[in-house]
Design a protein around this motif. Structure first.
Motif, PDB file in Angstrom:
ATOM      1  N   ARG A 188     -20.285  35.568  83.722  1.00  0.00           N
ATOM      2  CA  ARG A 188     -21.415  34.642  83.866  1.00  0.00           C
ATOM      3  C   ARG A 188     -21.966  34.637  85.289  1.00  0.00           C
ATOM      4  O   ARG A 188     -23.126  34.274  85.511  1.00  0.00           O
ATOM      5  CB  ARG A 188     -21.010  33.230  83.431  1.00  0.00           C
ATOM      6  CG  ARG A 188     -20.705  33.105  81.939  1.00  0.00           C
ATOM      7  CD  ARG A 188     -21.844  33.600  81.040  1.00  0.00           C
ATOM      8  NE  ARG A 188     -23.076  32.887  81.266  1.00  0.00           N
ATOM      9  CZ  ARG A 188     -23.421  31.758  80.663  1.00  0.00           C
ATOM     10  NH1 ARG A 188     -22.618  31.228  79.744  1.00  0.00           N
ATOM     11  NH2 ARG A 188     -24.559  31.181  80.944  1.00  0.00           N
ATOM     12  N   LEU A 189     -21.162  35.024  86.272  1.00  0.00           N
ATOM     13  CA  LEU A 189     -21.647  35.125  87.657  1.00  0.00           C
ATOM     14  C   LEU A 189     -22.310  36.472  87.939  1.00  0.00           C
ATOM     15  O   LEU A 189     -22.770  36.715  89.052  1.00  0.00           O
ATOM     16  CB  LEU A 189     -20.504  34.872  88.648  1.00  0.00           C
ATOM     17  CG  LEU A 189     -20.051  33.409  88.749  1.00  0.00           C
ATOM     18  CD1 LEU A 189     -18.764  33.319  89.569  1.00  0.00           C
ATOM     19  CD2 LEU A 189     -21.137  32.533  89.353  1.00  0.00           C
ATOM     20  N   ASP A 190     -22.368  37.342  86.935  1.00  0.00           N
ATOM     21  CA  ASP A 190     -22.941  38.670  87.131  1.00  0.00           C
ATOM     22  C   ASP A 190     -24.406  38.616  87.562  1.00  0.00           C
ATOM     23  O   ASP A 190     -24.863  39.461  88.328  1.00  0.00           O
ATOM     24  CB  ASP A 190     -22.797  39.501  85.848  1.00  0.00           C
ATOM     25  CG  ASP A 190     -23.186  40.945  86.067  1.00  0.00           C
ATOM     26  OD1 ASP A 190     -22.508  41.624  86.874  1.00  0.00           O
ATOM     27  OD2 ASP A 190     -24.179  41.393  85.464  1.00  0.00           O
ATOM     28  N   GLU A 191     -25.134  37.611  87.101  1.00  0.00           N
ATOM     29  CA  GLU A 191     -26.541  37.499  87.503  1.00  0.00           C
ATOM     30  C   GLU A 191     -26.670  37.276  89.010  1.00  0.00           C
ATOM     31  O   GLU A 191     -27.589  37.792  89.648  1.00  0.00           O
ATOM     32  CB  GLU A 191     -27.238  36.364  86.748  1.00  0.00           C
ATOM     33  CG  GLU A 191     -28.735  36.322  87.005  1.00  0.00           C
ATOM     34  CD  GLU A 191     -29.457  35.329  86.113  1.00  0.00           C
ATOM     35  OE1 GLU A 191     -30.456  34.774  86.580  1.00  0.00           O
ATOM     36  OE2 GLU A 191     -29.033  35.111  84.967  1.00  0.00           O
ATOM     37  N   LEU A 192     -25.711  36.552  89.595  1.00  0.00           N
ATOM     38  CA  LEU A 192     -25.730  36.376  91.054  1.00  0.00           C
ATOM     39  C   LEU A 192     -25.474  37.714  91.750  1.00  0.00           C
ATOM     40  O   LEU A 192     -26.048  37.993  92.805  1.00  0.00           O
ATOM     41  CB  LEU A 192     -24.700  35.334  91.487  1.00  0.00           C
ATOM     42  CG  LEU A 192     -25.179  33.884  91.449  1.00  0.00           C
ATOM     43  CD1 LEU A 192     -25.460  33.416  90.038  1.00  0.00           C
ATOM     44  CD2 LEU A 192     -24.170  32.972  92.119  1.00  0.00           C
TER      45      LEU A 192
END
Length: 194
Positions: A94-98
């Motif tokens: 879920r932090l991949d977009e960051l």
């Protein structure tokens, strides 16, 4: 000063070694006047995906806002088959977009924040998990100071063990209090002045 522990236990009910160790560490944060909260991931609807908001009642956006508002982020995980739990893996995804933002030459929204790692298990595998999580922290701009990990590998934590909460806390206090204190001191040293 604020810290969040993202608790990656798979247990919705019953005694969780990782939850007890997270509470132990949170108490050490509080001794240093750090406001520390624990988010038990399994209690939230965090959808699969690699974006910050997957819609459809996804609770991750609220958790992400909390992460962006603190100084210290700790990932707490049991070891399952030599890896972090699926709950912690979901956080990474879920932090991949960051991370995509970093790849697009934008400043990481997590830059300047400090990271830590908590691990429980009954056998080896902590080094592998620490390596995975350290690599991830590096990729998204989190600073992992030296000595910012707390790993407890003990047969009293094995699957099906009848170890009580009191026995866990006694073990952690007797054998890991100095480690927890050092971990908190190290993380505080690396938080940038505001």
């Amino acid at each position: 000063m604020k810290a969040i522990i993202l608790l990656g236990t798979l247990k919705q009910e019953g005694l969780s070694n990782t939850e007890v160790l997270s509470e132990f560490l949170a108490a050490h944060f509080q001794k240093q006047q750090v406001d520390c909260s624990i988010i038990k991931l399994v209690d939230h609807r965090i959808l699969a995906g690699t974006f910050s908001d997957m819609g459809q009642g996804d609770e991750w956006p609220e958790i992400l806002q909390q992460l962006l508002s603190v100084d210290i982020i700790v990932l707490a995980t049991p070891i399952w088959w030599n890896n972090q739990s699926s709950e912690i893996q979901r956080v990474i995804e879920r932090l991949d977009e960051l991370h995509d933002e970093v790849l697009a030459d934008k400043k990481s929204r997590l830059e300047g924040k400090v990271a830590g790692i908590v691990i429980t298990g009954d056998s080896d595998g902590a080094q592998h998990v620490i390596a995975n999580l350290s690599n991830f922290f590096n990729a998204i701009g989190l600073a992992l100071p030296p000595y910012a990990t707390l790993s407890v590998l003990w047969e009293g934590q094995k699957k099906g063990a009848k170890t009580s909460r009191a026995e866990l806390m006694k073990k952690y206090e007797e054998d890991y209090a100095e480690t927890a204190e050092k971990m908190v001191r190290q993380m505080l040293r690396f938080v940038p002045d505001k």
